[in-house]
Design a protein around this motif. Structure first.
Motif, PDB file in Angstrom:
ATOM      1  N   VAL A 187       0.744  -1.392   0.107  1.00  0.00           N
ATOM      2  CA  VAL A 187      -0.075   0.149  -0.179  1.00  0.00           C
ATOM      3  C   VAL A 187       0.833   1.107   0.127  1.00  0.00           C
ATOM      4  CG1 VAL A 187      -2.172  -1.031   0.833  1.00  0.00           C
ATOM      5  CG2 VAL A 187      -0.255  -0.277   2.431  1.00  0.00           C
ATOM      6  N   ASP A 188       1.464   1.311  -1.160  1.00  0.00           N
ATOM      7  CA  ASP A 188       2.752   2.453  -1.186  1.00  0.00           C
ATOM      8  C   ASP A 188       2.289   3.740  -1.965  1.00  0.00           C
ATOM      9  OD1 ASP A 188       4.280   0.967   0.412  1.00  0.00           O
ATOM     10  OD2 ASP A 188       5.092  -0.270  -1.030  1.00  0.00           O
ATOM     11  N   HIS A 189       1.221   3.471  -2.471  1.00  0.00           N
ATOM     12  CA  HIS A 189       0.610   4.896  -3.441  1.00  0.00           C
ATOM     13  C   HIS A 189      -0.702   5.578  -3.447  1.00  0.00           C
ATOM     14  CE1 HIS A 189       3.646   2.294  -5.798  1.00  0.00           C
ATOM     15  NE2 HIS A 189       3.943   3.450  -5.969  1.00  0.00           N
ATOM     16  N   PRO A 190      -0.642   6.087  -1.963  1.00  0.00           N
ATOM     17  CA  PRO A 190      -1.875   6.547  -1.631  1.00  0.00           C
ATOM     18  C   PRO A 190      -2.346   7.803  -2.775  1.00  0.00           C
ATOM     19  CG  PRO A 190      -0.110   7.521  -0.256  1.00  0.00           C
ATOM     20  CD  PRO A 190       0.346   6.349  -0.975  1.00  0.00           C
ATOM     21  N   LEU A 191      -3.552   8.027  -2.723  1.00  0.00           N
ATOM     22  CA  LEU A 191      -4.163   8.939  -3.958  1.00  0.00           C
ATOM     23  C   LEU A 191      -4.772  10.343  -3.375  1.00  0.00           C
ATOM     24  CD1 LEU A 191      -6.107   6.639  -6.495  1.00  0.00           C
ATOM     25  CD2 LEU A 191      -3.530   7.646  -6.492  1.00  0.00           C
ATOM     26  N   SER A 192      -4.751  10.409  -1.959  1.00  0.00           N
ATOM     27  CA  SER A 192      -5.214  11.568  -1.062  1.00  0.00           C
ATOM     28  C   SER A 192      -4.265  11.634  -0.028  1.00  0.00           C
ATOM     29  CB  SER A 192      -6.504  11.631  -0.788  1.00  0.00           C
ATOM     30  OG  SER A 192      -6.875  10.208   0.278  1.00  0.00           O
ATOM     31  N   LEU A 193      -4.239  13.213   0.482  1.00  0.00           N
ATOM     32  CA  LEU A 193      -3.603  13.244   1.758  1.00  0.00           C
ATOM     33  C   LEU A 193      -4.183  12.495   3.040  1.00  0.00           C
ATOM     34  CD1 LEU A 193      -1.078  14.617   3.315  1.00  0.00           C
ATOM     35  CD2 LEU A 193      -2.811  16.432   3.795  1.00  0.00           C
ATOM     36  N   TYR A 194      -5.397  12.339   2.968  1.00  0.00           N
ATOM     37  CA  TYR A 194      -6.100  11.750   3.957  1.00  0.00           C
ATOM     38  C   TYR A 194      -5.761  10.202   4.049  1.00  0.00           C
ATOM     39  CZ  TYR A 194      -9.785   8.701   6.081  1.00  0.00           C
ATOM     40  OH  TYR A 194     -10.224   7.705   6.860  1.00  0.00           O
ATOM     41  N   ALA A 195      -5.412   9.410   2.873  1.00  0.00           N
ATOM     42  CA  ALA A 195      -5.188   8.063   2.658  1.00  0.00           C
ATOM     43  C   ALA A 195      -3.643   7.950   3.317  1.00  0.00           C
ATOM     44  CB  ALA A 195      -5.292   7.611   1.275  1.00  0.00           C
ATOM     45  N   ALA A 196      -2.728   9.148   2.766  1.00  0.00           N
ATOM     46  CA  ALA A 196      -1.352   9.269   3.145  1.00  0.00           C
ATOM     47  C   ALA A 196      -1.289   9.166   4.611  1.00  0.00           C
ATOM     48  CB  ALA A 196      -0.571  10.361   2.527  1.00  0.00           C
ATOM     49  N   THR A 197      -2.006  10.053   5.597  1.00  0.00           N
ATOM     50  CA  THR A 197      -1.853  10.034   6.839  1.00  0.00           C
ATOM     51  C   THR A 197      -2.587   9.019   7.552  1.00  0.00           C
ATOM     52  OG1 THR A 197      -4.211  11.073   6.919  1.00  0.00           O
ATOM     53  CG2 THR A 197      -2.390  12.709   6.657  1.00  0.00           C
ATOM     54  N   LYS A 198      -3.497   8.329   6.937  1.00  0.00           N
ATOM     55  CA  LYS A 198      -3.672   6.999   7.658  1.00  0.00           C
ATOM     56  C   LYS A 198      -2.855   5.755   7.471  1.00  0.00           C
ATOM     57  CE  LYS A 198      -7.463   6.757   9.477  1.00  0.00           C
ATOM     58  NZ  LYS A 198      -7.632   7.445  10.933  1.00  0.00           N
ATOM     59  N   ARG A 199      -2.220   5.886   6.126  1.00  0.00           N
ATOM     60  CA  ARG A 199      -0.740   4.965   6.097  1.00  0.00           C
ATOM     61  C   ARG A 199       0.240   5.197   7.081  1.00  0.00           C
ATOM     62  NH1 ARG A 199       1.124   0.113   5.972  1.00  0.00           N
ATOM     63  NH2 ARG A 199       2.904  -0.140   4.633  1.00  0.00           N
ATOM     64  N   ALA A 200       0.517   6.558   7.224  1.00  0.00           N
ATOM     65  CA  ALA A 200       1.576   6.933   7.957  1.00  0.00           C
ATOM     66  C   ALA A 200       1.230   6.520   9.762  1.00  0.00           C
ATOM     67  CB  ALA A 200       1.762   8.639   8.241  1.00  0.00           C
ATOM     68  N   GLY A 201      -0.180   6.505  10.006  1.00  0.00           N
ATOM     69  CA  GLY A 201      -0.380   6.156  11.277  1.00  0.00           C
ATOM     70  C   GLY A 201       0.013   4.635  11.240  1.00  0.00           C
ATOM     71  N   GLU A 202      -0.284   3.796  10.359  1.00  0.00           N
ATOM     72  CA  GLU A 202       0.157   2.135  10.408  1.00  0.00           C
ATOM     73  C   GLU A 202       1.570   2.157  10.557  1.00  0.00           C
ATOM     74  OE1 GLU A 202      -3.539   0.672   7.251  1.00  0.00           O
ATOM     75  OE2 GLU A 202      -1.571   0.593   6.888  1.00  0.00           O
ATOM     76  N   LEU A 203       2.451   3.058   9.844  1.00  0.00           N
ATOM     77  CA  LEU A 203       3.784   2.921   9.973  1.00  0.00           C
ATOM     78  C   LEU A 203       4.185   3.193  11.401  1.00  0.00           C
ATOM     79  CD1 LEU A 203       4.690   4.140   6.236  1.00  0.00           C
ATOM     80  CD2 LEU A 203       4.883   1.948   7.469  1.00  0.00           C
ATOM     81  N   MET A 204       3.687   4.424  11.888  1.00  0.00           N
ATOM     82  CA  MET A 204       4.209   4.733  13.172  1.00  0.00           C
ATOM     83  C   MET A 204       3.754   3.782  14.246  1.00  0.00           C
ATOM     84  SD  MET A 204       2.611   8.686  12.520  1.00  0.00           S
ATOM     85  CE  MET A 204       2.611   9.147  14.330  1.00  0.00           C
ATOM     86  N   ALA A 205       2.507   3.231  14.167  1.00  0.00           N
ATOM     87  CA  ALA A 205       2.215   2.175  15.066  1.00  0.00           C
ATOM     88  C   ALA A 205       3.139   0.949  15.149  1.00  0.00           C
ATOM     89  CB  ALA A 205       0.781   1.669  14.982  1.00  0.00           C
ATOM     90  N   HIS A 206       3.559   0.814  13.829  1.00  0.00           N
ATOM     91  CA  HIS A 206       4.428  -0.273  13.789  1.00  0.00           C
ATOM     92  C   HIS A 206       5.877  -0.355  14.359  1.00  0.00           C
ATOM     93  CE1 HIS A 206       7.603  -2.956  11.767  1.00  0.00           C
ATOM     94  NE2 HIS A 206       6.619  -3.992  11.949  1.00  0.00           N
ATOM     95  N   SER A 207       6.261   1.052  14.187  1.00  0.00           N
ATOM     96  CA  SER A 207       7.572   1.340  14.879  1.00  0.00           C
ATOM     97  C   SER A 207       7.624   1.464  16.413  1.00  0.00           C
ATOM     98  CB  SER A 207       8.090   2.619  14.398  1.00  0.00           C
ATOM     99  OG  SER A 207       7.108   3.855  15.004  1.00  0.00           O
ATOM    100  N   TYR A 208       6.398   1.841  17.013  1.00  0.00           N
ATOM    101  CA  TYR A 208       6.014   1.558  18.416  1.00  0.00           C
ATOM    102  C   TYR A 208       6.175   0.348  18.995  1.00  0.00           C
ATOM    103  CZ  TYR A 208       6.262   6.621  19.799  1.00  0.00           C
ATOM    104  OH  TYR A 208       6.751   7.826  20.119  1.00  0.00           O
ATOM    105  N   ALA A 209       5.315  -0.479  18.164  1.00  0.00           N
ATOM    106  CA  ALA A 209       5.248  -1.916  18.396  1.00  0.00           C
ATOM    107  C   ALA A 209       6.748  -2.530  18.487  1.00  0.00           C
ATOM    108  CB  ALA A 209       4.252  -2.509  17.470  1.00  0.00           C
ATOM    109  N   HIS A 210       7.562  -2.254  17.381  1.00  0.00           N
ATOM    110  CA  HIS A 210       8.891  -2.769  17.268  1.00  0.00           C
ATOM    111  C   HIS A 210       9.430  -2.175  18.583  1.00  0.00           C
ATOM    112  CE1 HIS A 210      12.752  -3.828  15.780  1.00  0.00           C
ATOM    113  NE2 HIS A 210      13.159  -2.628  15.898  1.00  0.00           N
TER     114      HIS A 210
END
Length: 333
Positions: A147-170
């Motif tokens: 999921v590396d090609h978001p089409l809106s900033l909304y989508a980009a921020t939600k994907r950013a949240g997924e990545l941020m959560a993964h980093s804290y899980a790690h």
């Protein structure tokens, strides 16, 4: 179930229904919301009024993006579970007010993650979106897809949240579950959503705007199914998985992603016909070209959810829309 849970966005559409279910299940619930004016704050207050007076519910008007107040919140009673449903929502609005999306969905979520780290929360569940699939044209959408090609900033921020959560899980071992919701609808919904605004316009004889000349499909998911899916996931905090990095859905950290959708894409024209039937009134349609940031179709693969908790959303559209229309007529008279 028992224990204390924090629900952010508690006055929002999904947050309100989530709090109501948690209270019915015996949780002690703390809810926060900033009650902003993205849509009618009166509707948010009326949702909260349905929860007021319950002895196990406490509400505070807080903004996730305010670091100091969030630190104070997490310095208080310990939360066993955090369910982050607060967000600046809406694909089209992100084209007009981009900063509010970063404030709520990135800065605000970072403050939630920091609070979870400080408290050692047992399970963080957080709302993502089907929008993260972006330019992915393989259907149904699978959590195993990139999921590396978001089409809106909304989508980009939600994907950013997924990545941020993964980093804290790690980094900190916080078990975290991302929830990719698919076009949620139902009573007490959001007025900016198509089904809600279509209802208002059809009843008042106004034309409804239909983008891409109606050549759209959405995986409409009834609110009760969303809540059931999240509720079943609460006791299933993820652990490390061994198929990373070959599978984007797995990780060596305690982290996972789930789609929660009806796994039944509906053509927008069929959706409109169903809504007309529920309302007993025909729509006037304004056919429009594709809107920036939109995708043609969404369709959830929910097999991992079924395998994990034995549940898949299945409310038929006509039934869910009738429930919404009945509520709408009662609420707005």
């Amino acid at each position: 179930m028992d224990g204390r849970v924090l629900v952010t966005g508690a006055a929002g559409f999904i947050g309100f229904h989530m709090v109501r279910r948690l209270l019915a299940d015996g949780w002690i619930v703390s809810g926060i919301d900033n009650l902003n004016d993205y849509y009618d704050p009166g509707l948010k207050r009326d949702r909260l009024a349905q929860l007021e007076g319950h002895p196990a519910f406490q509400f505070q008007p807080l903004d996730l993006a305010n670091r100091e107040t969030m630190q104070t919140l997490f310095a208080g009673p310990h939360f066993d579970v955090v369910i982050n449903l607060a967000a600046q929502a809406g694909v089209r609005h992100s084209l007009e007010a981009p900063h509010s999306y970063v404030d709520s969905n990135v800065v605000g979520f970072l403050n939630v993650l920091e609070g979870c780290r400080a408290q050692g929360v047992s399970h963080l569940l957080f709302a993502s979106s089907s929008s993260v699939y972006g330019a992915n044209n393989r259907l149904p959408y699978s959590v195993h897809d990139p999921v590396d090609h978001p089409l809106s900033l909304y989508a980009a921020t939600k994907r950013a949240g997924e990545l941020m959560a993964h980093s804290y899980a790690h980094l900190y071992g916080i078990p975290s579950t991302g929830l990719r919701f698919f076009t949620v609808y139902g009573p007490w919904g959001r007025p900016d959503m198509a089904y809600f605004s279509f209802t208002q316009k059809i009843l008042t004889g106004q034309p409804i705007p239909v983008f891409n000349h109606g050549q759209m499909q959405r995986d409409f998911t009834y609110i009760d199914d969303i809540i059931e899916g999240v509720t079943r996931l609460i006791p299933h905090a993820p652990g490390a998985q061994n198929t990373w990095p070959e599978d984007p859905a797995s990780s060596a950290a305690p982290f996972c992603i789930h789609n929660i959708g009806n796994h039944t894409p509906i053509a927008l024209t069929d959706f409109i016909h169903t809504l007309e039937g529920c309302l007993g009134k025909s729509a006037q349609i304004e056919w429009l070209p594709m809107q920036d940031g939109d995708v043609v179709a969404t369709y959830a693969d929910v097999s991992p959810l079924q395998q994990s908790v034995g549940f898949a959303p299945d409310t038929p559209l006509h039934k869910g829309l009738q429930h919404f229309v009945n509520w709408y007529r009662q609420y707005y008279g």
